[in-house]
Design a protein around this motif. Structure first.
Motif, mmCIF file in Angstrom:
data_model
loop_
_atom_site.group_PDB
_atom_site.id
_atom_site.type_symbol
_atom_site.label_atom_id
_atom_site.label_comp_id
_atom_site.label_asym_id
_atom_site.label_seq_id
_atom_site.Cartn_x
_atom_site.Cartn_y
_atom_site.Cartn_z
ATOM 1 N N TYR A 165 -5.499 6.750 7.902
ATOM 2 C CA TYR A 165 -4.712 5.864 7.027
ATOM 3 C C TYR A 165 -3.464 6.599 6.535
ATOM 4 O O TYR A 165 -2.341 6.100 6.627
ATOM 5 C CB TYR A 165 -5.583 5.427 5.848
ATOM 6 C CG TYR A 165 -4.838 4.731 4.737
ATOM 7 C CD1 TYR A 165 -4.441 3.406 4.866
ATOM 8 C CD2 TYR A 165 -4.526 5.399 3.548
ATOM 9 C CE1 TYR A 165 -3.761 2.770 3.851
ATOM 10 C CE2 TYR A 165 -3.843 4.766 2.534
ATOM 11 C CZ TYR A 165 -3.463 3.445 2.687
ATOM 12 O OH TYR A 165 -2.789 2.818 1.676
ATOM 13 N N LYS A 169 0.413 5.818 7.472
ATOM 14 C CA LYS A 169 1.287 5.433 6.358
ATOM 15 C C LYS A 169 2.522 6.335 6.341
ATOM 16 O O LYS A 169 3.664 5.860 6.241
ATOM 17 C CB LYS A 169 0.508 5.566 5.058
ATOM 18 C CG LYS A 169 1.106 4.823 3.887
ATOM 19 C CD LYS A 169 0.128 4.831 2.714
ATOM 20 C CE LYS A 169 0.697 4.126 1.504
ATOM 21 N NZ LYS A 169 -0.223 4.139 0.362
ATOM 22 N N TYR A 173 6.276 4.674 7.038
ATOM 23 C CA TYR A 173 7.297 4.727 5.992
ATOM 24 C C TYR A 173 8.542 5.441 6.516
ATOM 25 O O TYR A 173 9.669 4.950 6.398
ATOM 26 C CB TYR A 173 6.777 5.493 4.771
ATOM 27 C CG TYR A 173 6.050 4.655 3.747
ATOM 28 C CD1 TYR A 173 4.879 4.005 4.070
ATOM 29 C CD2 TYR A 173 6.534 4.544 2.454
ATOM 30 C CE1 TYR A 173 4.191 3.264 3.116
ATOM 31 C CE2 TYR A 173 5.853 3.808 1.496
ATOM 32 C CZ TYR A 173 4.683 3.175 1.840
ATOM 33 O OH TYR A 173 4.011 2.451 0.892
ATOM 34 N N PHE A 229 11.565 7.162 -6.180
ATOM 35 C CA PHE A 229 10.954 5.941 -6.679
ATOM 36 C C PHE A 229 11.792 4.761 -6.191
ATOM 37 O O PHE A 229 13.016 4.849 -6.226
ATOM 38 C CB PHE A 229 10.945 5.985 -8.206
ATOM 39 C CG PHE A 229 10.454 4.741 -8.873
ATOM 40 C CD1 PHE A 229 9.124 4.585 -9.162
ATOM 41 C CD2 PHE A 229 11.347 3.728 -9.201
ATOM 42 C CE1 PHE A 229 8.675 3.442 -9.777
ATOM 43 C CE2 PHE A 229 10.896 2.573 -9.804
ATOM 44 C CZ PHE A 229 9.556 2.442 -10.096
ATOM 45 N N PRO A 230 11.288 3.639 -5.731
ATOM 46 C CA PRO A 230 9.885 3.264 -5.551
ATOM 47 C C PRO A 230 9.415 3.411 -4.109
ATOM 48 O O PRO A 230 8.576 2.645 -3.664
ATOM 49 C CB PRO A 230 9.908 1.800 -5.954
ATOM 50 C CG PRO A 230 11.267 1.333 -5.506
ATOM 51 C CD PRO A 230 12.183 2.498 -5.505
ATOM 52 N N LEU A 231 9.968 4.380 -3.391
ATOM 53 C CA LEU A 231 9.598 4.522 -1.981
ATOM 54 C C LEU A 231 8.616 5.668 -1.780
ATOM 55 O O LEU A 231 8.473 6.199 -0.699
ATOM 56 C CB LEU A 231 10.861 4.769 -1.137
ATOM 57 C CG LEU A 231 11.920 3.677 -1.233
ATOM 58 C CD1 LEU A 231 13.222 4.112 -0.591
ATOM 59 C CD2 LEU A 231 11.413 2.417 -0.560
ATOM 60 N N HIS A 232 7.943 6.050 -2.859
ATOM 61 C CA HIS A 232 7.191 7.304 -2.835
ATOM 62 C C HIS A 232 5.736 7.164 -2.465
ATOM 63 O O HIS A 232 5.044 8.161 -2.350
ATOM 64 C CB HIS A 232 7.248 7.916 -4.237
ATOM 65 C CG HIS A 232 6.603 7.040 -5.258
ATOM 66 N ND1 HIS A 232 7.301 6.093 -5.949
ATOM 67 C CD2 HIS A 232 5.320 6.924 -5.648
ATOM 68 C CE1 HIS A 232 6.472 5.436 -6.749
ATOM 69 N NE2 HIS A 232 5.263 5.917 -6.577
ATOM 70 N N SER A 233 5.234 5.928 -2.285
ATOM 71 C CA SER A 233 3.775 5.808 -2.349
ATOM 72 C C SER A 233 3.069 6.344 -1.107
ATOM 73 O O SER A 233 1.858 6.418 -1.077
ATOM 74 C CB SER A 233 3.366 4.382 -2.660
ATOM 75 O OG SER A 233 3.626 3.572 -1.560
ATOM 76 N N PRO A 236 1.487 10.600 -2.095
ATOM 77 C CA PRO A 236 0.181 11.023 -2.607
ATOM 78 C C PRO A 236 -0.902 10.960 -1.536
ATOM 79 O O PRO A 236 -1.701 11.881 -1.414
ATOM 80 C CB PRO A 236 -0.096 10.019 -3.725
ATOM 81 C CG PRO A 236 1.226 9.475 -4.096
ATOM 82 C CD PRO A 236 2.076 9.515 -2.891
ATOM 83 N N ASP A 237 -0.900 9.892 -0.738
ATOM 84 C CA ASP A 237 -1.926 9.787 0.294
ATOM 85 C C ASP A 237 -1.776 10.892 1.318
ATOM 86 O O ASP A 237 -2.745 11.524 1.724
ATOM 87 C CB ASP A 237 -1.823 8.425 0.979
ATOM 88 C CG ASP A 237 -2.323 7.324 0.066
ATOM 89 O OD1 ASP A 237 -3.438 7.466 -0.442
ATOM 90 O OD2 ASP A 237 -1.590 6.345 -0.160
ATOM 91 N N GLN A 299 -4.066 11.535 -13.103
ATOM 92 C CA GLN A 299 -4.822 11.754 -11.875
ATOM 93 C C GLN A 299 -6.022 12.658 -12.133
ATOM 94 O O GLN A 299 -5.989 13.534 -12.984
ATOM 95 C CB GLN A 299 -3.925 12.382 -10.808
ATOM 96 C CG GLN A 299 -2.758 11.507 -10.406
ATOM 97 C CD GLN A 299 -3.195 10.110 -10.015
ATOM 98 O OE1 GLN A 299 -4.141 9.925 -9.270
ATOM 99 N NE2 GLN A 299 -2.501 9.106 -10.558
ATOM 100 N N LYS A 300 -7.074 12.416 -11.375
ATOM 101 C CA LYS A 300 -8.265 13.246 -11.508
ATOM 102 C C LYS A 300 -8.325 14.272 -10.385
ATOM 103 O O LYS A 300 -9.005 15.288 -10.482
ATOM 104 C CB LYS A 300 -9.515 12.369 -11.462
ATOM 105 C CG LYS A 300 -9.532 11.317 -12.556
ATOM 106 C CD LYS A 300 -10.922 11.081 -13.047
ATOM 107 C CE LYS A 300 -10.983 10.127 -14.218
ATOM 108 N NZ LYS A 300 -10.239 10.614 -15.392
ATOM 109 N N TYR A 308 2.219 13.820 -7.300
ATOM 110 C CA TYR A 308 3.067 13.018 -8.187
ATOM 111 C C TYR A 308 4.052 13.894 -8.948
ATOM 112 O O TYR A 308 5.151 13.464 -9.288
ATOM 113 C CB TYR A 308 2.217 12.178 -9.138
ATOM 114 C CG TYR A 308 1.765 10.881 -8.515
ATOM 115 C CD1 TYR A 308 2.684 9.861 -8.303
ATOM 116 C CD2 TYR A 308 0.464 10.696 -8.107
ATOM 117 C CE1 TYR A 308 2.296 8.677 -7.712
ATOM 118 C CE2 TYR A 308 0.063 9.512 -7.509
ATOM 119 C CZ TYR A 308 0.983 8.503 -7.312
ATOM 120 O OH TYR A 308 0.610 7.336 -6.727
#
Lengths: 504, 630
Positions: A165, A169, A173, A229-233, A236-237, A299-300, A308
């Motif tokens: 995944y 991703k 992107y 931001f907002p193209l960052h997601s 993290p993955d 975040q945990k 982030y």
């Protein structure tokens, strides 16, 4: 020295030697493969130091240029064109500096398919060096896309449970952005009759609206990579799933390709559009600083937190770039790219070290481990403080220059941007100290943590060069600024001229 | 001799590096020798430098030493440079000397603690950073020291890190002060933007040349620096971190949270006094912040049961006096009170540390009592410290420094009767809460037996500090009591003299008398309330009004609650509700859209000929329609 003529090609493609040797090794000869990769990358680093030796700090222009015609399409000449100047020399050095460190970190961590891993890693280095050296748009694009492939496999094959995944991703992107850039490159090259960057800059004369569209074409590709931001997601993955060494390179170098692209192409090629859009980009950067910090705080997973934090930290870099003039902000930005590479690279190594021992990055399952791993705790604290931007360490010099430059900038509202961005400096302390507290302080409740062994000499050796850089840049950044200054001054002058002409 | 200046901050830093790297492998004795010795050498050097500075003053009464250029980008090139003038000389002397005594005390006090070398490493780093802070010749280097001491404060508050509460207190201290630091950083940008330098002396000079009194830029710059100062010095509205900072070991409270670091804000304002003189409204704000803080903290100190928290609130309150002095332009009075306070408050914290150890780590004063006979030396030194804090007339240093501030608050052109009155009420509160502490701890019936007696190093430290707490006041005495002006004269090379309104100058004697009486009445009241008739006091606390006030005062006037409700909770709530990064939903939406489209379109590919035929027919009609009608 005759070597000097092709030094940049040599640096870029030298990792191929390692690839070749590894190809002849058996997959079971892990140690031999590792040593080959390490020695190759160390030699590449040596070659890049040779570049540094030949580099003249007083010269703002491209140096050690190699240029040969490659193909002609539709009247546009594509050339094999490498060169280095103050905008890229440090990033080249960062690439060749971080790669052996990343390889050293895989010594125990990667046991599976070592051969493939190292081959991809070496190929990765070629792509990254090429990106920073290419002075022809098409050549740049080739390297840009080329660097995508090894990272895709590094995440997709050697990654965590959701690696497929994350890899897809990451790929989608970046590709989505790249397509826009490709269209912009083709349009620009065919319109101007050349794909060579210096020639394009010299020609200039693009109408304002055209500049705007082309600017956006490039900027979106780069913004995905930074990531803004907002193209960052995707980030993290990608980080959470990537192996440690992959994360180090991803955060350390790959993200810099985006910021570097904005600097090298957007600011140089489209000065008017840059001036026009600067407040918008600065605003987005500031939003990213605060947004990344807020999300990092809750975040945990340690790796996600650091990922982030990158969103937040890279916001500073972009803020500095789009402060435009005076040049101190851009200089700070370039230095901050290096700082982020060093500090965040080190943070990912640190996360990797605890992950190797505990097979978890959940902060709730850690805690109190300073007691059992004091050396690890102390080194982590130094790295965290450098990332917080404590004076005397690298992050401060970059952040302070950026904020100072942004405060002085003529871009509309920029003092406000600087003021709000300063909140990000507070928030950095909030989330990073939160992490430090959760992992290292408190009682050692979890029996699984009680038997942890402190760092081994090899692990300390992996971190040591980064720690040296943290203090070197923090206490004596002069030589680094000296490399950057002339080229940035030239760029700033060009922007100044553009600002004058757009007023008339 | 002056050439040795750079060694003063460097030697503690070398001590830090040694202890950080090889400390864990050294014996405790070796650790103590390095840790205490480095600060001791630094103190000796400071004295040597001071002798040379006084006996043969350098040109312009200031000496600059540059080690290297730190950053140089275009025209921004602050150096690692030290600047020694009478102001920084005083600071260096106090920091190294008090620092040394506290290190000596720590060598014994911390002996049986885990992390002995870690403790001394942090302490040495602190002393080094504090010296950089006071010696910096430019604001950026000052900022380096400023953040460095903040870091050490963080590390030492959280020294006993296995207790999560200590970690939280440490983080709170770091973050709250960083709020002020951020304001200060913006202030530096503003100064550099307008004056093109961060060299402190140049900033002063150019500011005076380019800015009118009250010009908006001067006001903004001064206000931003004040932001940094209130953060570090725990003044309103950023005072909330200091009481919690008492989680650290007692020597840390003495050194960092009483004698030195928390007064950095006072130093900053005194150092940049020209800016504040150019911004009278901000200077007035400094005075009001000081007056308000000294009162609020004084009330809070009255209600604490934890002996260290009383001292913490007392520190906040005493720094309030220094701010009050700065605010009315009594620069040297502020520095004078800083000096006396450094000695007597460090003494009180160290003595409290002995008491806490002797009570087996008990902080609650109501569980103590009668320790007078069990810990005689501690009692006498604590009593001296308390007398100085309560400004006991004539014999204590606190009397001379505090009453000078009160007089200046009344008689300087920017002073007023109100400011003086606030200071006077504060002085009354001070002697009540201080002697409440003395009576509860050392008088009355013994409730527990002291389980520990301090050794020679601790006793020596207490005696030395007690001697200074008594004697150092005689550096500066009022006109009718000898009129000594040693300190004021020495500082006059760096700080302008305090101007006094001629019509109010004559009232000095009366004011001193009033405050002397106030101090004594306060002590007597404390005796009544907490020793003679404690039942009545309890009844007062339990009355409806008393209970409400007690609750407010005890919780520091609810500031923690306020910040928690207004800032912390909303931030945590917002961040938490966005834990999964809602931006990602946007892209998930694109995926869902694609999947939906895919399902719709795949329905059309069903292998039924009549569907296909219909499709062809409809398509043909549409295309013909387009061709015909457009």
């Amino acid at each position: 020295m005759n070597l000097g003529l092709h030094l940049l090609s040599l640096v870029t493609f030298f990792p191929l030697v390692g690839v070749l040797v590894i190809l002849f090794l058996n997959d079971q000869q892990k140690t031999a493969i590792r040593w080959t990769a390490l020695l190759t990358t160390l030699a590449t680093f040596g070659l890049s130091l040779l570049v540094l030796l030949q580099f003249s700090t007083s010269n703002p222009d491209l140096q050690l240029v190699e240029r040969a015609t490659w193909v002609n399409i539709g009247g546009g000449e594509i050339s094999y064109f490498l060169g280095v100047d103050g905008l890229s020399i440090l990033l080249l050095l960062l690439t060749t500096f971080l790669t052996p460190i990343a390889i050293l970190s895989t010594w125990d961590a990667v046991q599976d398919r070592v051969k493939g891993f190292m081959i991809f890693f070496l190929l990765m280095e070629i792509g990254m060096s090429g990106v920073f050296l290419a002075q022809d748009l098409v050549l740049f694009f080739v390297f840009w896309e080329f660097s995508l492939v090894p990272m895709y496999f590094l995440i997709g094959v050697w990654g965590g449970p959701r690696r497929i995944y994350a890899a897809i991703k990451f790929f989608l992107y970046t590709m989505a952005g790249s397509i826009l850039m490709l269209v912009a490159i083709l349009w620009l090259g065919l319109y101007q009759g050349t794909f060579s960057l210096p020639d394009l800059i010299a020609k200039g004369g693009l109408p304002a609206t055209t500049q705007l569209w082309l600017f956006l074409g490039f900027a979106i590709a780069f913004a995905v990579k930074v990531p803004l931001f907002p193209l960052h997601s995707w980030l993290p993955d990608a980080h959470v799933e990537a192996p440690t060494a992959g994360s180090v390179i991803l955060a350390g170098v790959l993200l810099k390709m985006g910021a570097y692209g904005l600097l090298r192409f957007n600011l140089s090629l489209f000065p008017q559009a840059s001036i026009q859009l600067a407040p918008w980009l600065a605003a987005i950067a500031v939003i990213g600083i605060l947004y990344g910090a807020a999300v990092a705080f809750v975040q945990k997973d340690m790796k996600k937190l650091v990922a982030y934090s990158s969103v937040s930290h890279l916001g500073f870099v972009v803020l500095g770039l789009f402060a435009l003039t005076p040049s101190i902000a851009i200089q700070g930005s370039i230095l901050q790219m290096i700082n982020h590479g060093v500090s965040t690279g080190a943070l990912f190594l640190i996360v990797g070290m605890i992950y190797e021992r505990r097979h978890t990055r959940e902060m709730d399952r850690l805690g109190g481990i300073w007691k059992v791993m004091p050396v690890y705790g102390a080194l982590s604290l130094i790295v965290i403080l450098s990332s917080i931007g404590l004076p005397g360490m690298n992050g401060f010099v970059g952040e302070f220059s950026i904020l100072l430059g942004s405060f002085l900038s003529t871009v509309p509202y920029s003092p406000w941007f600087a003021g709000i961005a300063a909140l990000g400096v507070i928030l950095a302390a909030v989330y990073l100290l939160h992490m430090f507290e959760k992992v290292f302080l408190g009682p050692l409740n979890n029996p699984e943590n009680a038997g942890l062994k402190d760092l081994r000499p090899r692990e300390i050796l992996t971190l040591l060069p980064l720690l040296v850089m943290i203090f070197w840049i923090g206490l004596y950044p002069k030589p680094f600024f000296a490399l950057i200054t002339p080229s940035v001054a030239k760029l700033a002058a060009a922007l100044q001229t553009a600002a004058m002409t757009s007023i008339h | 001799m002056l050439g040795l200046l750079w060694l003063i901050p460097v030697i503690p830093l070398i001590g830090f590096i040694l202890l950080a790297i090889i400390g864990p492998r050294l014996s405790r004795t070796a650790v103590a020798i390095i840790g205490v010795g480095s600060v001791g050498i630094s103190a000796i050097l400071a004295i040597l430098v001071a002798i040379s500075f006084i006996s043969s003053p350098p040109a312009g009464n200031a000496f600059t030493q540059t080690l290297w250029t730190w950053i140089n980008v275009t025209n921004f090139n602050p150096g690692i440079s030290f600047y020694l003038d009478s102001l920084s000389m005083i600071m260096v002397l106090v920091v190294t000397f008090v620092g040394f005594v506290i290190h000596l005390y720590s060598a014994e006090h911390m002996l049986h603690q885990e992390g002995y070398s870690r403790f001394f490493a942090y302490m040495n780093l602190f002393v080094g950073s504090m010296l950089i802070l006071v010696l910096a010749n430019n604001l950026l280097l000052l900022y380096l020291g400023w953040e460095g001491v903040g870091l050490c404060s963080y590390l030492l508050i959280g020294f006993w890190y296995t207790n999560p509460a200590n970690g939280r207190a440490a983080r709170k201290a770091f973050i709250v002060t960083r709020v002020g630091d951020a304001a200060m950083a913006i202030g530096l940008f503003l100064l550099f933007n307008n004056l093109a330098t961060l060299n402190i002396q140049d900033v002063m000079q150019r500011a005076a040349q380019t800015w009118q009194i009250g010009s908006p830029l001067a006001v903004t710059a001064a206000a931003l620096l004040l932001g940094g100062a209130v953060g570090k010095s725990a003044q309103l509205p950023l005072q909330t971190w200091l009481p919690d900072a008492m989680a650290g070991p007692s020597p840390v409270s003495a050194l960092i949270h009483a004698a030195t670091m928390v007064t950095a804000g006072v130093y900053l304002i005194a150092r940049t006094h020209v800016l504040f003189s150019l911004a009278p409204s901000v200077q007035l704000a400094v005075a009001i912040v000081g007056a308000a803080t000294l009162l609020l903290a004084g009330f809070s100190a009255l209600t604490q049961w934890d002996i260290k928290r009383v001292l913490a609130y007392s520190t906040i309150s005493q720094i309030g006096y220094m701010f009050l002095a700065l605010g009315v332009g009594a620069w040297s009075a502020a520095i004078f009170h800083f000096m006396t306070h450094a000695f007597f408050k460090a003494l009180l914290f160290l003595a409290a540390g002995v008491v806490i150890d002797a009570m087996n780590d008990e902080h609650n004063m109501f569980k103590m009592g009668g320790l007078r006979t069990q810990l005689p030396l501690t009692f006498w030194t604590f009593l001296i410290g308390s007398s100085a804090l309560s400004a006991l007339p004539l014999i204590t240093s606190g009397f001379y420094s505090k009453d000078l501030i009160l007089f200046d608050a009344y008689a300087s052109p920017s002073g007023s009767t109100w400011l003086w009155l606030a200071g006077l009420v504060g002085a009354f509160l001070t002697s009540i809460y201080t002697f409440r502490m003395v009576f509860l701890t050392f008088f009355g019936k013994p409730k527990t037996k002291a389980v520990y007696q301090p050794g020679s190093r601790i006793n020596l430290a207490l005696i030395v500090l007690a001697a200074f707490a008594l004697l150092i006041g005689f550096l500066e005495t009022p006109s009718f009591l000898g009129n000594i002006n040693v300190l004021g004269n020495f500082l006059s090379a760096s700080l302008p003299a305090t101007s006094i309104l001629p019509q109010r100058a004559g009232s000095e004697g009366i004011l001193e008398l009033v405050s002397a009486v106030i101090s004594l009445v306060g002590i007597y009241l404390a005796y009544l309330l907490f020793l003679r008739v404690p039942k009545t006091t309890e009844a007062m606390v339990q009355s409806p009004v008393g209970a409400v006030l007690h609750r407010y005062w005890f919780s520091g006037w609810g500031f923690d609650w306020l910040y928690d409700t207004v800032l912390v909770r909303p931030f945590v709530w917002m961040a938490n509700s966005n834990k999964n990064d809602f931006i990602d939903l946007l892209y998930k939406g694109i995926i869902r859209l694609n999947e939906a489209l895919h399902r719709v379109l795949s329905n059309t590919e069903n292998g039924l000929v009549r569907w296909y035929a219909t499709g062809i027919a409809i398509g043909a009609v549409i295309i013909i329609a387009i061709v015909v009608f457009l």
